[in-house]
Design a protein around this motif. Structure first.
Motif, mmCIF file in Angstrom:
data_model
loop_
_atom_site.group_PDB
_atom_site.id
_atom_site.type_symbol
_atom_site.label_atom_id
_atom_site.label_comp_id
_atom_site.label_asym_id
_atom_site.label_seq_id
_atom_site.Cartn_x
_atom_site.Cartn_y
_atom_site.Cartn_z
ATOM 1 N N GLY A 12 5.168 -5.491 -6.024
ATOM 2 C CA GLY A 12 5.856 -4.805 -4.927
ATOM 3 C C GLY A 12 5.306 -5.239 -3.582
ATOM 4 N N TYR A 18 5.506 -4.322 0.622
ATOM 5 C CA TYR A 18 5.940 -3.574 1.791
ATOM 6 C C TYR A 18 6.107 -4.550 2.952
ATOM 7 N N SER A 41 8.892 -7.339 -5.588
ATOM 8 C CA SER A 41 10.152 -6.749 -5.125
ATOM 9 C C SER A 41 9.904 -6.089 -3.767
ATOM 10 N N THR A 81 10.043 -3.713 -0.534
ATOM 11 C CA THR A 81 10.423 -2.392 -0.051
ATOM 12 C C THR A 81 10.395 -2.457 1.466
ATOM 13 N N LEU A 114 0.343 -3.848 -5.368
ATOM 14 C CA LEU A 114 1.222 -3.950 -4.214
ATOM 15 C C LEU A 114 0.591 -4.809 -3.124
#
Length: 286
Positions: free
Chosen positions: A108, A110, A131, A133, A154
């Motif tokens: 993930g 940010y 992925s 965000t 993350l």
């Protein structure tokens, strides 16, 4: 009258914050006794709308990046809120990545959408399983990563000078696509009662044609050619008045013929709005 408030995208530490602090330093060097307050907003349109409502305030917002191009939120709202550009400010933009795992294991990320555009080569090569965000700002990306746990695997893309608040497994600087990555910011004010000053370096225009017709753009550009005026930026955007109608945003480099050229444009078959006459804020002394 002295400026008492500067609105900008927050929180503290964004590139908008860098630009706003440079503008505030300029005001201090220019003799303004009281340094204006910085008011952080949730979005670019919010900063611009607030500045339009308070004559003693300014908004400092990004308008163009050398990698990802125009910042639509700023450009479209300048005309909508009746704002006028006073200055432009160029800010070098550098990014770093913070991660709690090897990059190949990160699931993930940010990231602010504009930052992703400016770092997409690094992301494509180094973060194959991440992925994204999307966040409200680059600082928001850092805060959300800081509040996560290492077990979540993350990462976050943040400004180069961001203080993360905790250790990272991976901490790499200068991950932007190009080392000369630069964002151009504008200082905008309420346009009520403001007169254009064509002795300044640039003029920004919004031109709304009455109808689509052959030779329309040629007619517009011919006015600048006639007066030997350099067109340094042109952008078409949906007019929103009807489907598939467009308006033109143009920046020109002023010369002795600018006032006459703009007068000719006002007499043409289109609506002209002067969005600003401005100089570039001098770079800070080293």
């Amino acid at each position: 009258m002295a400026i008492d408030q500067i609105y900008l995208l927050g929180p503290e530490g964004t590139f908008s914050d860098h630009a706003a602090r440079r503008f505030r330093e300029h005001l201090a060097r220019s003799g303004q006794a009281k340094v204006p307050d910085l008011s952080y907003t949730r979005s670019i349109p919010e900063a611009l709308e607030l500045a339009s409502q308070h004559p003693l305030s300014r908004a400092v917002t990004p308008i163009e990046n050398s990698e990802s191009g125009i910042v639509v939120a700023t450009q479209d709202h300048l005309g909508r809120y009746g704002l006028f550009i006073d200055w432009e400010i160029s800010v070098p933009v550098r990014f770093r990545i913070l991660s709690d795992a090897p990059l190949a294991d990160v699931i993930g990320l940010y990231v602010h959408p504009v930052a992703l555009e400016q770092c997409d080569t690094f992301v494509a090569r180094q973060l194959p399983h991440a992925s994204p965000t999307f966040t409200r700002s680059n600082i928001d990306s850092g805060i959300r990563w800081r509040d996560s746990t290492a077990a979540e695997r993350l990462a976050a893309i943040v400004p180069y000078d961001y203080t993360p608040g905790r250790a990272a497994f991976v901490d790499l600087e200068d991950i932007q696509n190009h080392q000369q990555n630069t964002t151009r910011f504008v200082v905008a004010r309420s346009g009520r009662g403001v007169q254009a000053d064509y002795s300044r370096t640039k003029t920004s225009l919004l031109i709304s044609p009455d109808a689509d017709r052959p030779g329309l753009l040629f007619e517009l550009l011919s006015v600048f050619k006639k007066h030997s005026i350099n067109l340094c930026r042109i952008e078409s955007r949906p007019a929103r008045t009807r489907p598939w109608a467009y308006v033109f945003y143009m920046d020109i480099t002023n010369n002795a013929g600018t006032a006459e050229a703009v007068g000719e444009l006002f007499a043409g078959r289109w609506t002209v709005t002067v969005l600003g006459t401005f100089d570039e804020l001098p770079a800070p002394a080293v």
